[in-house]
Enzyme design. Structure first.
Site, short mmCIF file in Angstrom:
data_model
loop_
_atom_site.label_atom_id
_atom_site.label_comp_id
_atom_site.label_asym_id
_atom_site.label_seq_id
_atom_site.Cartn_x
_atom_site.Cartn_y
_atom_site.Cartn_z
N SER A 155 1.71 21.42 -66.34
CA SER A 155 2.00 20.62 -65.10
C SER A 155 1.33 21.04 -63.89
O SER A 155 0.16 21.12 -63.95
CB SER A 155 3.80 20.58 -65.08
OG SER A 155 3.88 19.67 -64.03
N ASP A 235 6.09 11.10 -71.42
CA ASP A 235 6.36 12.07 -70.12
C ASP A 235 6.46 10.99 -69.17
O ASP A 235 5.71 10.46 -68.66
CB ASP A 235 4.95 12.86 -70.17
CG ASP A 235 5.04 13.86 -69.03
OD1 ASP A 235 5.67 13.58 -67.86
OD2 ASP A 235 4.63 15.13 -69.06
N HIS A 272 7.82 15.74 -71.03
CA HIS A 272 7.36 16.60 -70.16
C HIS A 272 8.12 18.47 -70.33
O HIS A 272 7.88 19.04 -69.54
CB HIS A 272 7.42 16.42 -68.49
CG HIS A 272 6.59 17.03 -67.57
ND1 HIS A 272 5.19 16.54 -67.65
CD2 HIS A 272 6.74 18.27 -66.58
CE1 HIS A 272 4.72 17.40 -66.58
NE2 HIS A 272 5.49 17.98 -65.98
#
Lengths: 294, 294
Positions: A155, A235, A272
């Site tokens: 991320s 995600d 995620h």
């Protein structure tokens, strides 16, 4: 830097996981900084291990991936590679608003060099990761070969891994990312960070935008770019437009990149979370090993 | 039980990890209870997966191993086995002192049936794990075959896995444990639990003492006992005498147990942490698979 202290150690997958604290980090304006490092059992002074740096995402510390993605260490143990996991920001800078949002300030250093007051004194995670962390590893006396380095992350840490790699040719042998923020000048997380940390705002942030950096790689250098990205099709942050992996992929698919060295995979059903990272961590380590040991 | 609610799901290692909450558990006197379950992608109504129950240790919930030992799911995915992770105690019984110590009350149910007031109304983790959890899995409509069940766990959960297995012949095909409390009538954790939960105190607790239970297995049944234990030689709780794996091993080494089916391994350098569990989790899953799929 000054004052390096080993806090504790745990055996995991035949290797040793250490936690260190730098008492005073120069890149971070004198604040303390902690990091974890996994050293495979095969590493020795005469056969030092190459290093894979893992950068974490928003809200995390050096401990999240360490605890939740032990498959990193399993693969690193098999490959004889060390894994180094720094924190995601300076801590305790005592700047007003530092702890107010999850996506700015503490836990959200964005791996850049802040140029805007009052952040510029402490928020220089780029220099910390590039220079001070390798220096600390040398001071620690661990059997590591920091001249052979690659970088990965998740991320915001995926943004860090890709942008540090592309901004500093020759420093890292390869870069990979899980669910990375690929095009931060065009997403809310990135805009907020660049406006907050950089005097020149989003415009100055273009120098940290991996998609733009990839497009600027000279044609004759493109065959040397080694990038692996995994991102999940379930995600929610991707769906909100924070990651823009597809935009990055468009540039990556342009002529001149070596198809064996650049790979972007959209994984069905994954979100995620660290469950996603744990699932694919080993593949990333094995992929980096080709370059670190090649 | 009444009211089963699916709270969320994450894809991990090709399978799906679900969290469920039972709104009112009868074994736990009407309290809600949460558990996690990993279902491998290969499971289907026509080919339901066997089940490995994982019991956690003191202070933990259903989430600790779920998050910190994803290698359980990696191996379970390869074997086509489901993993079910319950909480470690009732929650919110509102009994005085319930939340005062880390080793008694909340997070410390010890997988027994409390017989002493005021704990006896809610603290019946044995029935919860043995009966209500399999029932909840059926109600959930997941493609699982709960008639093929094995059990594992860590520390207090290792005690649970071994004692539930030995107390209930025929229910579980095999039992394994990481750093288990093997001989709870002789350690501080066990004595405190038995004195607190059981009317008959430590004497009543003998019925939950795995070492004593193992010694009581009839000679002609010993060849059918399937137990794997891993414990770390750098485990501070072992050094304090809380686990007594060596005492258990002495009984296990007596005549009549099948050397291919009972294995106790003391692992050099490993401590009591989840790093230890993550390292050996896959071996435990593969070992249980022999019995679950055999």
């Amino acid at each position: 830097m000054s004052g390096l202290e080993r806090k504790n150690s745990n055996k995991v997958f035949d290797g040793i996981l250490y936690k260190y604290t730098i008492k005073s980090s120069s890149a971070l304006g004198g604040l303390p900084a902690s990091f974890n490092v996994f050293v495979p059992i095969t590493a020795s002074t005469s056969k030092p291990a190459p290093v894979l740096i893992y950068l974490s995402g928003l809200t995390c510390t050096e401990d999240n991936a360490t605890q939740k993605a032990p498959t990193l260490f399993e693969a690193a143990s098999k490959e004889g590679i060390a894994i180094v996991l720094p924190d995601t920001s300076p801590r305790g800078a005592k700047i007003e608003g530092e702890d107010e949002s999850y996506d700015f300030g503490s836990g959200a250093g964005f791996y850049l060099k802040a140029t805007k007051e009052p952040w510029s004194k402490h928020y220089n995670m780029e220099e910390y990761v590039l220079k001070e962390l390798p220096q600390a590893l040398k001071v620690a006396g661990l059997p590591l070969d920091v001249s052979r380095r690659s970088i990965t992350g998740h991320s915001m840490g995926g943004h860090g891994a890709l942008s540090l790699y592309l901004r500093n040719p020759g420093v890292f042998r390869s870069s990979s990312a899980f669910s990375p923020i690929c095009n931060p000048t065009q997403c809310n997380w990135g805009k907020k960070a660049f406006e907050g940390y950089l005097q020149g705002g989003v415009k100055e942030g273009e120098a940290y935008d991996s998609m733009l950096l990839l497009a600027q790689v000279p044609i004759d250098k493109r065959k040397d770019v080694n990038i692996l990205i995994d991102s999940g099709l379930a995600d929610n942050f991707a769906k909100e437009g924070q990651l823009r992996v597809e935009e990055f992929a468009k540039v990556a698919m342009s002529n001149g990149f070596d198809a064996d060295r650049i790979s972007i995979r959209l994984q069905d059903g994954y979100d995620h979370s660290y469950y996603f990272i744990a699932t694919f961590a080993a593949e990333h380590v094995h992929w980096h090993a080709k370059f670190l040991k090649g």
